[in-house]
Design an enzyme around this catalytic site. Structure first.
Site, PDB file in Angstrom:
ATOM      1  N   CYS A 115       0.881  -1.276  -0.067  1.00 17.41           N
ATOM      2  CA  CYS A 115      -0.119   0.051   0.056  1.00 17.41           C
ATOM      3  C   CYS A 115       1.167   1.090   0.062  1.00 17.41           C
ATOM      4  O   CYS A 115       0.193   2.457  -0.157  1.00 17.41           O
ATOM      5  CB  CYS A 115      -0.848  -0.064   1.244  1.00 17.41           C
ATOM      6  N   HIS A 255      -3.524   7.542   2.455  1.00 14.87           N
ATOM      7  CA  HIS A 255      -3.842   6.087   2.111  1.00 14.87           C
ATOM      8  C   HIS A 255      -5.093   5.686   2.597  1.00 14.87           C
ATOM      9  O   HIS A 255      -5.475   6.195   3.729  1.00 14.87           O
ATOM     10  CB  HIS A 255      -2.638   5.152   2.486  1.00 14.87           C
ATOM     11  N   ASN A 285     -10.132   0.084  -0.313  1.00  8.15           N
ATOM     12  CA  ASN A 285      -8.709   0.289  -0.334  1.00  8.15           C
ATOM     13  C   ASN A 285      -8.397  -0.227  -1.666  1.00  8.15           C
ATOM     14  O   ASN A 285      -8.176  -1.591  -1.872  1.00  8.15           O
ATOM     15  CB  ASN A 285      -8.218  -0.566   0.835  1.00  8.15           C
TER      16      ASN A 285
HETATM   17  O1  UT7 Z   1      -3.730  -0.888   3.586  1.00  9.30           O
HETATM   18  C1  UT7 Z   1      -2.619  -1.565   4.043  1.00  9.30           C
HETATM   19  C2  UT7 Z   1      -2.957  -1.629   5.654  1.00  9.30           C
HETATM   20  N1  UT7 Z   1      -3.962  -2.092   6.175  1.00  9.30           N
HETATM   21  C3  UT7 Z   1      -4.713  -1.552   7.013  1.00  9.30           C
HETATM   22  O2  UT7 Z   1      -4.248  -0.402   7.397  1.00  9.30           O
HETATM   23  C4  UT7 Z   1      -5.884  -2.267   7.773  1.00  9.30           C
HETATM   24  C5  UT7 Z   1      -5.847  -2.087   9.262  1.00  9.30           C
HETATM   25  N2  UT7 Z   1      -6.888  -2.768   9.945  1.00  9.30           N
HETATM   26  C6  UT7 Z   1      -8.193  -2.370   9.853  1.00  9.30           C
HETATM   27  O3  UT7 Z   1      -8.397  -1.413   9.208  1.00  9.30           O
HETATM   28  C7  UT7 Z   1      -8.951  -2.876  10.854  1.00  9.30           C
HETATM   29  O4  UT7 Z   1      -8.342  -3.796  11.778  1.00  9.30           O
HETATM   30  C8  UT7 Z   1     -10.221  -3.831  10.108  1.00  9.30           C
HETATM   31  C9  UT7 Z   1     -11.193  -3.002   9.486  1.00  9.30           C
HETATM   32  C10 UT7 Z   1      -9.480  -4.773   9.240  1.00  9.30           C
HETATM   33  C11 UT7 Z   1     -10.827  -4.325  11.449  1.00  9.30           C
HETATM   34  O5  UT7 Z   1     -11.365  -3.725  12.253  1.00  9.30           O
HETATM   35  P1  UT7 Z   1     -11.382  -3.968  13.684  1.00  9.30           P
HETATM   36  O6  UT7 Z   1     -12.173  -2.839  14.551  1.00  9.30           O
HETATM   37  O7  UT7 Z   1      -9.932  -3.938  13.873  1.00  9.30           O
HETATM   38  O8  UT7 Z   1     -12.022  -5.372  13.859  1.00  9.30           O
HETATM   39  P2  UT7 Z   1     -11.309  -6.519  14.709  1.00  9.30           P
HETATM   40  O9  UT7 Z   1     -10.487  -7.447  13.645  1.00  9.30           O
HETATM   41  O10 UT7 Z   1     -11.073  -6.240  16.059  1.00  9.30           O
HETATM   42  O11 UT7 Z   1     -12.440  -7.425  14.946  1.00  9.30           O
HETATM   43  C12 UT7 Z   1     -13.662  -7.198  15.627  1.00  9.30           C
HETATM   44  C13 UT7 Z   1     -14.770  -8.174  15.694  1.00  9.30           C
HETATM   45  C14 UT7 Z   1     -14.360  -9.778  15.821  1.00  9.30           C
HETATM   46  O12 UT7 Z   1     -15.243 -10.577  16.354  1.00  9.30           O
HETATM   47  P3  UT7 Z   1     -15.274 -10.916  17.831  1.00  9.30           P
HETATM   48  O13 UT7 Z   1     -14.090 -11.564  18.051  1.00  9.30           O
HETATM   49  O14 UT7 Z   1     -14.988  -9.426  18.315  1.00  9.30           O
HETATM   50  O15 UT7 Z   1     -16.349 -11.854  17.908  1.00  9.30           O
HETATM   51  C15 UT7 Z   1     -14.220  -9.883  14.332  1.00  9.30           C
HETATM   52  O16 UT7 Z   1     -14.631 -11.339  13.941  1.00  9.30           O
HETATM   53  O17 UT7 Z   1     -15.244  -7.987  14.335  1.00  9.30           O
HETATM   54  C16 UT7 Z   1     -15.689  -9.291  13.555  1.00  9.30           C
HETATM   55  N3  UT7 Z   1     -15.648  -9.221  12.140  1.00  9.30           N
HETATM   56  C17 UT7 Z   1     -16.437  -8.639  11.348  1.00  9.30           C
HETATM   57  N4  UT7 Z   1     -17.832  -8.776  11.759  1.00  9.30           N
HETATM   58  C18 UT7 Z   1     -18.650  -8.327  10.642  1.00  9.30           C
HETATM   59  C19 UT7 Z   1     -14.197  -8.836  11.315  1.00  9.30           C
HETATM   60  N5  UT7 Z   1     -14.575  -8.662  10.077  1.00  9.30           N
HETATM   61  C20 UT7 Z   1     -15.959  -8.569  10.262  1.00  9.30           C
HETATM   62  C21 UT7 Z   1     -16.842  -8.253   9.328  1.00  9.30           C
HETATM   63  N6  UT7 Z   1     -18.355  -8.157   9.493  1.00  9.30           N
HETATM   64  N7  UT7 Z   1     -16.432  -8.151   7.871  1.00  9.30           N
END
Ligand code: UT7
Length: 331
Positions: A115, A255, A285
């Site tokens: 990225c 980004h 993205n």
């Molecule tokens: O571009 C390259 C660099 N990449 C980035 O900068 C991305 C950085 N990361 C992020 O933007 C975020 O971490 C994400 C958008 C990928 C995820 O958001 P988050 O707030 O960090 O969520 P999380 O991974 O902590 O997950 C929270 C909960 C989990 O469930 P439990 O364990 O709390 O029950 C996940 O399983 O959300 C769940 N979850 C979803 N729920 C509904 C993960 N993906 C989804 C989804 N829909 N699509």
């Protein structure tokens, strides 16, 4: 005055097909509410059509920017295609693009830094210009992320989209263009954002395909923490060492990985929402496409002399900030 490298035109291309959050709700266990509140994304584009790769979009973006600058492709001396999804693992995508657009006098290469690719591309193109040996560089950021995403994995498929942007960079002797850059990497990051198979460490096999090891995998929370800290740190640092306060900055060009990361960076810089380029809600993205597509969308609002700070974070890890002064008024 020393030669600086200025952006002199912007082009872009976004495929027609829209994958909305509503449709994703029918594909994986997710909701529009979750995606919108956690990422800011409402829809993303996908390139459909057999045998169409990243070059298809890159060529459209390149043709757009050359037409806008009214440039004969034969004048282009260098074509850089920043991409993480080349058409093929070996044949250079940039070489194919250059030939297809008629840039027959150019040499060309692909630049891969996930990225942060386009950010690194800006520095690379600017260095060729500042050397005094090159006067017309075509810099493209393009990715067909849909080719490496698992559409049964809700943690990644809601985030990424396809698209391409392109800029022309030329020498400037009035002081406009790229002024400063802070670029960094930390290889420990490959534990958190990667495609496991298909490279030299783990070549493709029946097994790797069966196990889904050719798709993007990311440990979202870890990447999030690193992205917030590092994008904000280097953007703050670039302001300090160029004696810039928030009022001096016309636009943050971040980004587009997550609206929360963008807001955290803007907050640390003390910049209001009205000065932050955001199109993540429409494209998601697009990896190497995000920065030039922001310029493409906001070009009409950019004025000669505007101070822009670009910031990106991506796989590797790789990240950085670039300070650039805009070189032309809207036509
Ligand atoms: O571009 C390259 C660099 N990449 C980035 O900068 C991305 C950085 N990361 C992020 O933007 C975020 O971490 C994400 C958008 C990928 C995820 O958001 P988050 O707030 O960090 O969520 P999380 O991974 O902590 O997950 C929270 C909960 C989990 O469930 P439990 O364990 O709390 O029950 C996940 O399983 O959300 C769940 N979850 C979803 N729920 C509904 C993960 N993906 C989804 C989804 N829909 N699509």
């Amino acid at each position: 005055m020393a030669i600086t490298a200025a952006i002199t035109a912007v082009g872009g291309y976004i495929p027609e097909f829209r994958l909305t959050n509503k449709v994703l709700e029918t594909m994986v266990d997710t909701t529009d509410e979750w995606i919108t509140s956690r990422t800011g994304i409402k829809e993303r584009r996908m390139l459909k059509g057999e045998n169409l790769g990243t070059s298809f979009m890159a060529i459209k973006a390149a043709e757009d920017v050359l037409a806008k600058r009214n440039l004969d492709p034969k004048e282009i001396e260098l074509v850089i295609c920043c991409t993480t999804t080349p058409d093929m693992p070996v044949a250079s995508t940039a070489a194919y693009i250059a030939t297809q657009i008629g840039a027959v006098n150019a040499f060309s290469f692909d630049l891969q830094s996930a990225c942060s690719g386009f950010l690194y591309g800006l520095e690379t193109a600017a260095s060729y210009i500042a050397s005094g040996r090159y006067t017309k560089v075509l810099l493209i950021g393009a990715d067909k992320m849909s080719s490496i995403i698992d559409y049964t994995d809700r943690t990644t498929c809601v985030i990424f989209g396809d698209g391409a942007g392109a800029v022309v960079m030329e020498p400037n002797e009035e002081g406009y263009g790229l002024k400063d850059s802070i670029l960094r990497t930390n290889g420990a990051g490959r534990e958190f954002l990667y495609i496991e198979a298909g490279g030299s460490m783990m070549p493709a096999s029946e097994e790797t395909v069966k196990n889904g090891q050719h798709y993007v995998h990311q440990v979202g929370q870890q990447v999030f923490k690193f992205a917030v800290t590092n994008m904000a740190d280097c953007s703050e640092e670039i302001m300090k060492r160029n004696n810039l306060v928030a009022d001096d900055i016309s636009w943050l060009v971040p980004h587009q990985a997550n609206l929360r990361i963008i807001s955290a960076t803007a907050n640390r810089m003390g910049i209001g929402e009205d000065k932050v380029m955001v199109n993540i809600q429409r494209y998601g993205n697009t990896t190497n496409g995000t920065l030039p597509l922001c310029l493409w969308d906001y070009e009409k609002q950019l004025k000669k002399g505007d101070n822009l700070v670009f910031a990106a974070f991506g796989g590797g890890f790789s990240w950085g900030s670039i300070y650039l002064t805009w070189a032309y008024d809207p036509s």
